[in-house]
Design a protein around this motif. Sequence first.
Motif, mmCIF file in Angstrom:
data_model
loop_
_atom_site.group_PDB
_atom_site.id
_atom_site.type_symbol
_atom_site.label_atom_id
_atom_site.label_comp_id
_atom_site.label_asym_id
_atom_site.label_seq_id
_atom_site.Cartn_x
_atom_site.Cartn_y
_atom_site.Cartn_z
ATOM 1 N N ALA A 187 0.819 -1.215 0.000
ATOM 2 C CA ALA A 187 0.000 0.000 0.000
ATOM 3 C C ALA A 187 0.852 1.265 0.000
ATOM 4 C CB ALA A 187 -0.932 -0.002 1.204
ATOM 5 N N SER A 188 2.035 1.187 0.580
ATOM 6 C CA SER A 188 2.895 2.378 0.623
ATOM 7 C C SER A 188 3.449 2.722 -0.758
ATOM 8 C CB SER A 188 4.024 2.175 1.628
ATOM 9 O OG SER A 188 4.889 1.147 1.207
ATOM 10 N N ARG A 189 3.295 1.808 -1.715
ATOM 11 C CA ARG A 189 3.842 2.037 -3.061
ATOM 12 C C ARG A 189 2.780 2.330 -4.117
ATOM 13 N NH1 ARG A 189 6.758 -2.805 -1.542
ATOM 14 N NH2 ARG A 189 5.359 -3.936 -2.909
ATOM 15 N N ILE A 190 1.503 2.396 -3.733
ATOM 16 C CA ILE A 190 0.455 2.630 -4.735
ATOM 17 C C ILE A 190 -0.199 3.989 -4.523
ATOM 18 C CG2 ILE A 190 -0.030 0.169 -5.024
ATOM 19 C CD1 ILE A 190 -2.590 0.580 -3.407
ATOM 20 N N ALA A 191 -0.833 4.490 -5.575
ATOM 21 C CA ALA A 191 -1.571 5.746 -5.500
ATOM 22 C C ALA A 191 -2.964 5.476 -4.935
ATOM 23 C CB ALA A 191 -1.682 6.364 -6.882
ATOM 24 N N ARG A 192 -3.559 6.486 -4.371
ATOM 25 C CA ARG A 192 -4.878 6.347 -3.768
ATOM 26 C C ARG A 192 -5.948 6.212 -4.846
ATOM 27 N NH1 ARG A 192 -8.170 10.554 0.113
ATOM 28 N NH2 ARG A 192 -10.014 9.271 0.204
ATOM 29 N N PRO A 193 -6.671 5.080 -4.856
ATOM 30 C CA PRO A 193 -7.764 4.912 -5.826
ATOM 31 C C PRO A 193 -9.028 5.608 -5.329
ATOM 32 C CG PRO A 193 -7.547 2.954 -4.507
ATOM 33 C CD PRO A 193 -6.454 3.894 -4.065
ATOM 34 N N ARG A 194 -9.999 5.721 -6.195
ATOM 35 C CA ARG A 194 -11.326 6.201 -5.813
ATOM 36 C C ARG A 194 -12.292 5.041 -6.011
ATOM 37 N NH1 ARG A 194 -11.207 11.626 -4.933
ATOM 38 N NH2 ARG A 194 -13.398 12.051 -4.915
ATOM 39 N N SER A 195 -13.204 4.904 -5.103
ATOM 40 C CA SER A 195 -14.138 3.793 -5.167
ATOM 41 C C SER A 195 -15.457 4.251 -5.772
ATOM 42 C CB SER A 195 -14.358 3.212 -3.768
ATOM 43 O OG SER A 195 -15.316 2.197 -3.829
ATOM 44 N N SER A 196 -15.613 4.032 -7.061
ATOM 45 C CA SER A 196 -16.881 4.382 -7.699
ATOM 46 C C SER A 196 -17.968 3.388 -7.293
ATOM 47 C CB SER A 196 -16.735 4.437 -9.211
ATOM 48 O OG SER A 196 -16.187 3.242 -9.702
ATOM 49 N N ALA A 197 -17.577 2.155 -6.994
ATOM 50 C CA ALA A 197 -18.558 1.175 -6.514
ATOM 51 C C ALA A 197 -19.088 1.601 -5.147
ATOM 52 C CB ALA A 197 -17.937 -0.212 -6.438
ATOM 53 N N GLY A 198 -18.200 2.087 -4.285
ATOM 54 C CA GLY A 198 -18.625 2.592 -2.974
ATOM 55 C C GLY A 198 -19.590 3.754 -3.125
ATOM 56 N N ALA A 199 -19.284 4.653 -4.054
ATOM 57 C CA ALA A 199 -20.177 5.793 -4.308
ATOM 58 C C ALA A 199 -21.521 5.306 -4.822
ATOM 59 C CB ALA A 199 -19.532 6.755 -5.306
ATOM 60 N N ALA A 200 -21.517 4.316 -5.700
ATOM 61 C CA ALA A 200 -22.767 3.780 -6.242
ATOM 62 C C ALA A 200 -23.612 3.145 -5.145
ATOM 63 C CB ALA A 200 -22.470 2.763 -7.342
#
Length: 130
Positions: free
Chosen positions: A96-109
């Motif tokens: 996790a320390s090596r990845i960019a922060r994703p956005r959860s469109s499924a969470g928003a849905a």
Amino acid sequence: MTRAPIPLLSRLKDWASRFVRNVLALWLAARDRRVPWAARLMALLVAGYALSPIDLIPDFVPVLGLLDDLLLVPGGVWFALRLVPTPLMAELREQASRIARPRSSAGAAIIVLIWLAAAVAAWAYLSALR
């Protein structure tokens, strides 16, 4: 020898970066087949909500709007972290320390669907009162 106190702002920044890393690690845990299914489900729900651009209770709602951000999300992260095996969680935190922060469109849905269900339930209740 006593240590110099760490300034409050520095401690808050450290806590926030660890919190974000834990959320990202839970996002990875939800997709990792080595994680038990119950932990994967909880990690998916918590990370999906934490990474969603939409809150279940909007922040402009007095008190309750910020309460979900202050209690619900950290509590869910804490609980989900307890379900993932410790050695595996350490590995996921490293990833996790090596990845960019994703956005959860499924969470928003899902949150939008909850809002719609609440609106339909309120409409049905008010219609039944007539």
